[in-house]
Design a protein around this motif. Structure first.
Motif, PDB file in Angstrom:
ATOM      1  N   LEU A 173       7.572  56.938  74.995  1.00 28.55           N
ATOM      2  CA  LEU A 173       7.317  56.910  76.439  1.00 28.55           C
ATOM      3  C   LEU A 173       6.566  58.153  76.923  1.00 28.55           C
ATOM      4  CD1 LEU A 173      10.797  55.559  77.614  1.00 28.55           C
ATOM      5  CD2 LEU A 173       8.699  54.263  77.177  1.00 28.55           C
ATOM      6  N   GLU A 174       6.165  58.998  75.999  1.00 25.53           N
ATOM      7  CA  GLU A 174       5.412  60.196  76.377  1.00 25.53           C
ATOM      8  C   GLU A 174       4.110  59.808  77.079  1.00 25.53           C
ATOM      9  OE1 GLU A 174       5.886  64.035  75.549  1.00 25.53           O
ATOM     10  OE2 GLU A 174       7.545  62.853  76.359  1.00 25.53           O
ATOM     11  N   PRO A 175       3.731  60.545  78.139  1.00 26.99           N
ATOM     12  CA  PRO A 175       2.531  60.179  78.925  1.00 26.99           C
ATOM     13  C   PRO A 175       1.248  60.110  78.107  1.00 26.99           C
ATOM     14  CG  PRO A 175       3.780  61.933  79.994  1.00 26.99           C
ATOM     15  CD  PRO A 175       4.415  61.712  78.676  1.00 26.99           C
ATOM     16  N   GLU A 176       1.130  60.967  77.092  1.00 29.67           N
ATOM     17  CA  GLU A 176      -0.102  61.013  76.304  1.00 29.67           C
ATOM     18  C   GLU A 176       0.010  60.214  75.005  1.00 29.67           C
ATOM     19  OE1 GLU A 176      -2.779  62.448  77.571  1.00 29.67           O
ATOM     20  OE2 GLU A 176      -1.549  62.907  79.327  1.00 29.67           O
ATOM     21  N   SER A 222       3.065  60.487  69.626  1.00 34.86           N
ATOM     22  CA  SER A 222       3.481  60.998  70.936  1.00 34.86           C
ATOM     23  C   SER A 222       2.750  62.291  71.271  1.00 34.86           C
ATOM     24  CB  SER A 222       4.990  61.263  70.956  1.00 34.86           C
ATOM     25  OG  SER A 222       5.321  62.390  70.154  1.00 34.86           O
ATOM     26  N   GLY A 223       2.320  63.018  70.214  1.00 36.55           N
ATOM     27  CA  GLY A 223       1.653  64.295  70.432  1.00 36.55           C
ATOM     28  C   GLY A 223       2.586  65.404  70.852  1.00 36.55           C
ATOM     29  N   ASN A 224       3.885  65.108  70.915  1.00 34.70           N
ATOM     30  CA  ASN A 224       4.868  66.106  71.349  1.00 34.70           C
ATOM     31  C   ASN A 224       5.449  66.795  70.109  1.00 34.70           C
ATOM     32  OD1 ASN A 224       7.298  67.435  72.152  1.00 34.70           O
ATOM     33  ND2 ASN A 224       7.424  66.129  73.960  1.00 34.70           N
ATOM     34  N   PRO A 225       5.140  68.092  69.896  1.00 30.70           N
ATOM     35  CA  PRO A 225       5.582  68.762  68.665  1.00 30.70           C
ATOM     36  C   PRO A 225       7.096  68.875  68.535  1.00 30.70           C
ATOM     37  CG  PRO A 225       4.683  70.350  70.221  1.00 30.70           C
ATOM     38  CD  PRO A 225       4.381  68.994  70.780  1.00 30.70           C
ATOM     39  N   PHE A 226       7.822  68.808  69.653  1.00 32.85           N
ATOM     40  CA  PHE A 226       9.278  68.923  69.585  1.00 32.85           C
ATOM     41  C   PHE A 226       9.905  67.649  69.006  1.00 32.85           C
ATOM     42  CE2 PHE A 226       7.901  71.883  72.869  1.00 32.85           C
ATOM     43  CZ  PHE A 226       8.497  73.052  72.429  1.00 32.85           C
ATOM     44  N   PHE A 227       9.407  66.504  69.423  1.00 32.43           N
ATOM     45  CA  PHE A 227       9.846  65.250  68.814  1.00 32.43           C
ATOM     46  C   PHE A 227       9.491  65.230  67.326  1.00 32.43           C
ATOM     47  CE2 PHE A 227       9.445  63.365  73.212  1.00 32.43           C
ATOM     48  CZ  PHE A 227      10.784  63.055  73.362  1.00 32.43           C
ATOM     49  N   ASN A 271       4.409  49.981  75.620  1.00 32.39           N
ATOM     50  CA  ASN A 271       5.233  51.042  75.060  1.00 32.39           C
ATOM     51  C   ASN A 271       6.682  50.996  75.514  1.00 32.39           C
ATOM     52  OD1 ASN A 271       2.636  51.792  74.228  1.00 32.39           O
ATOM     53  ND2 ASN A 271       3.169  53.956  74.237  1.00 32.39           N
ATOM     54  N   ALA A 272       6.917  50.599  76.748  1.00 33.29           N
ATOM     55  CA  ALA A 272       8.295  50.529  77.225  1.00 33.29           C
ATOM     56  C   ALA A 272       9.092  49.510  76.420  1.00 33.29           C
ATOM     57  CB  ALA A 272       8.318  50.171  78.709  1.00 33.29           C
ATOM     58  N   GLU A 273       8.459  48.370  76.140  1.00 30.37           N
ATOM     59  CA  GLU A 273       9.134  47.344  75.329  1.00 30.37           C
ATOM     60  C   GLU A 273       9.286  47.804  73.880  1.00 30.37           C
ATOM     61  OE1 GLU A 273       7.672  43.184  76.203  1.00 30.37           O
ATOM     62  OE2 GLU A 273       6.302  44.344  77.479  1.00 30.37           O
ATOM     63  N   ALA A 274       8.272  48.520  73.390  1.00 28.08           N
ATOM     64  CA  ALA A 274       8.357  49.049  72.030  1.00 28.08           C
ATOM     65  C   ALA A 274       9.484  50.069  71.920  1.00 28.08           C
ATOM     66  CB  ALA A 274       7.030  49.684  71.626  1.00 28.08           C
ATOM     67  N   SER A 275       9.627  50.878  72.950  1.00 24.12           N
ATOM     68  CA  SER A 275      10.702  51.867  72.972  1.00 24.12           C
ATOM     69  C   SER A 275      12.071  51.195  72.921  1.00 24.12           C
ATOM     70  CB  SER A 275      10.587  52.732  74.235  1.00 24.12           C
ATOM     71  OG  SER A 275      11.687  53.595  74.362  1.00 24.12           O
ATOM     72  N   GLU A 276      12.236  50.143  73.696  1.00 22.88           N
ATOM     73  CA  GLU A 276      13.510  49.409  73.689  1.00 22.88           C
ATOM     74  C   GLU A 276      13.733  48.724  72.340  1.00 22.88           C
ATOM     75  OE1 GLU A 276      17.082  47.590  74.508  1.00 22.88           O
ATOM     76  OE2 GLU A 276      16.087  49.340  75.397  1.00 22.88           O
ATOM     77  N   GLN A 277      12.665  48.195  71.748  1.00 21.66           N
ATOM     78  CA  GLN A 277      12.780  47.561  70.433  1.00 21.66           C
ATOM     79  C   GLN A 277      13.185  48.595  69.382  1.00 21.66           C
ATOM     80  OE1 GLN A 277      11.979  44.197  70.224  1.00 21.66           O
ATOM     81  NE2 GLN A 277      12.636  44.037  68.092  1.00 21.66           N
ATOM     82  N   LEU A 278      12.635  49.797  69.492  1.00 29.75           N
ATOM     83  CA  LEU A 278      12.983  50.866  68.561  1.00 29.75           C
ATOM     84  C   LEU A 278      14.440  51.288  68.752  1.00 29.75           C
ATOM     85  CD1 LEU A 278      12.250  52.946  66.410  1.00 29.75           C
ATOM     86  CD2 LEU A 278      11.296  54.399  68.233  1.00 29.75           C
ATOM     87  N   ARG A 279      14.885  51.344  69.998  1.00 29.05           N
ATOM     88  CA  ARG A 279      16.282  51.685  70.262  1.00 29.05           C
ATOM     89  C   ARG A 279      17.212  50.655  69.622  1.00 29.05           C
ATOM     90  NH1 ARG A 279      20.507  50.425  72.719  1.00 29.05           N
ATOM     91  NH2 ARG A 279      19.582  48.519  73.542  1.00 29.05           N
ATOM     92  N   GLN A 280      16.878  49.381  69.767  1.00 27.79           N
ATOM     93  CA  GLN A 280      17.696  48.328  69.169  1.00 27.79           C
ATOM     94  C   GLN A 280      17.664  48.406  67.643  1.00 27.79           C
ATOM     95  OE1 GLN A 280      16.575  44.473  70.741  1.00 27.79           O
ATOM     96  NE2 GLN A 280      16.702  45.159  72.869  1.00 27.79           N
ATOM     97  N   HIS A 281      16.511  48.736  67.100  1.00 27.24           N
ATOM     98  CA  HIS A 281      16.359  48.867  65.643  1.00 27.24           C
ATOM     99  C   HIS A 281      17.274  49.959  65.103  1.00 27.24           C
ATOM    100  CE1 HIS A 281      14.604  49.585  61.713  1.00 27.24           C
ATOM    101  NE2 HIS A 281      14.146  50.759  62.089  1.00 27.24           N
ATOM    102  N   LEU A 282      17.273  51.125  65.747  1.00 27.98           N
ATOM    103  CA  LEU A 282      18.102  52.235  65.291  1.00 27.98           C
ATOM    104  C   LEU A 282      19.586  51.936  65.490  1.00 27.98           C
ATOM    105  CD1 LEU A 282      15.942  55.199  66.605  1.00 27.98           C
ATOM    106  CD2 LEU A 282      16.335  54.607  64.212  1.00 27.98           C
ATOM    107  N   ALA A 283      19.903  51.275  66.599  1.00 24.79           N
ATOM    108  CA  ALA A 283      21.300  50.897  66.851  1.00 24.79           C
ATOM    109  C   ALA A 283      21.775  49.910  65.785  1.00 24.79           C
ATOM    110  CB  ALA A 283      21.436  50.291  68.242  1.00 24.79           C
ATOM    111  N   SER A 284      20.898  48.994  65.389  1.00 26.83           N
ATOM    112  CA  SER A 284      21.219  48.036  64.346  1.00 26.83           C
ATOM    113  C   SER A 284      21.445  48.741  63.011  1.00 26.83           C
ATOM    114  CB  SER A 284      20.083  47.016  64.207  1.00 26.83           C
ATOM    115  OG  SER A 284      20.279  46.181  63.079  1.00 26.83           O
ATOM    116  N   THR A 285      20.643  49.759  62.737  1.00 32.16           N
ATOM    117  CA  THR A 285      20.805  50.531  61.506  1.00 32.16           C
ATOM    118  C   THR A 285      22.144  51.231  61.479  1.00 32.16           C
ATOM    119  OG1 THR A 285      18.411  50.887  61.355  1.00 32.16           O
ATOM    120  CG2 THR A 285      19.817  52.365  60.092  1.00 32.16           C
ATOM    121  N   ILE A 286      22.528  51.814  62.604  1.00 38.05           N
ATOM    122  CA  ILE A 286      23.835  52.471  62.696  1.00 38.05           C
ATOM    123  C   ILE A 286      24.952  51.477  62.411  1.00 38.05           C
ATOM    124  CG2 ILE A 286      25.471  53.540  64.304  1.00 38.05           C
ATOM    125  CD1 ILE A 286      23.068  54.919  65.622  1.00 38.05           C
TER     126      ILE A 286
END
Length: 297
Positions: A173-176, A222-227, A271-286
């Motif tokens: 969800l990063e702006p850039e 994302s271009g965000n070095p912290f992530f 991207n918003a839908e991709a972000s939610e899909q990624l959240r579900q993917h990681l939750a499923s892995t857990i």
């Protein structure tokens, strides 16, 4: 166990990268210079490739290309047997498994590891450096090594996934945020190959690295070095238990489908839908890891 290239594989890689055509004459000195070797191992490599039908030797003239590799280089070298077992990687897995089984104590010496796994000094230093870089051993003041308390329990692996669950969807969800089409396509082909060939076609490390590469690729966009830096650090230290969890491979085809769905959404800039899909993917892995808790103990 992972593999490393033989000289023949290195020669084949140059042939592919530099687009040597059928009929091209090969100079042993050229390849010796490229690979910083003498001509003797190059000529042996030529002979090996001739046995595999890639080259042909003509009397008094030398070697010529008879076949061009069109498919994946990695697949070609494995299929032709142009690889050799990596002792360091093999011992790395043995040490990991012995530690998880409790057969190695919290503290150890290099002499102990060298003797236990029958290593040369060079092999010993390589495997120690590899483990230290991944963060699961630390040098003791003065003498010896000690295992890090991290990532030797199922809960510690779960903790890394909970951190990822908090961070990775936010990165999309990063702006850039901008992921290149060629990166999407490269990731997609990896997942399609896994679905087509099944998990048995991949080694433990290949299967692990496939997941690492996918998540790093989409987070780097994302271009965000912290992530990016946080995920890289987590991936280094979670390998120990990740390998153990791969004794159960049934979930990886489902993961591949989930990865493809995320890539499709990113390609459409949803991207918003991709972000939610990624959240579900990681939750499923857990959830899946919780089900195989016994494998991790």
């Amino acid at each position: 166990m992972t593999i490393k290239q033989t000289t023949a594989a290195s020669v084949l890689k140059i042939l592919k990268q530099e687009n040597f055509a059928v009929g091209a004459h090969l100079s042993a000195q050229y390849f010796a210079d490229k690979l910083s070797l003498s001509r003797s191992p190059i000529n042996r490599a030529f002979a090996t490739l001739a046995e595999r039908g890639i080259l042909v030797k003509q009397p008094m003239r030398g070697y010529f290309v008879t076949k061009v590799i069109e498919d994946s280089f990695d697949e070609a070298v494995v299929e032709m047997g142009l690889v050799e077992k990596d002792v360091v990687e093999s011992v790395y897995f043995k040490i990991a498994e012995d530690r998880l089984r409790g057969e190695l104590g919290d503290v150890f010496s290099e002499k102990q590891i060298k003797k236990r796994y029958d290593l040369t000094m060079t092999q010993l230093q390589s495997v120690i450096n590899k483990i230290a870089e991944e963060g699961w051993i630390n040098k003791k003041p003065g003498y010896g090594w000690e295992f890090s308390p991290m990532l030797t329990t199922p809960e510690s692996l779960m903790q890394t996934y909970r951190v990822r669950l908090a961070l990775e969807p936010a990165a999309l969800l990063e702006p850039e945020y901008s992921i290149a089409p060629e990166v999407i396509e490269e990731c997609r082909q990896v997942e399609l190959k896994l679905i087509a060939k099944g998990t048995s076609s991949s080694s433990t490390e290949q299967l692990h690295q496939r997941g690492v590469n996918f998540h790093q690729a989409i987070i780097e966009a994302s271009g965000n070095p912290f992530f990016i830096d946080t995920l890289a650090r987590i991936n280094k230290v979670r390998r120990l238990l990740s390998y153990r969890s791969m004794q159960d491979r049934t979930r990886y085809l489902e993961h591949a489908q989930q990865h493809l769905a995320i890539l499709d959404l990113l390609e459409q800039k949803r991207n918003a839908e991709a972000s939610e899909q990624l959240r579900q993917h990681l939750a499923s892995t857990i959830s899946n890891i919780e089900k195989i808790n016994q494998l991790l103990k």
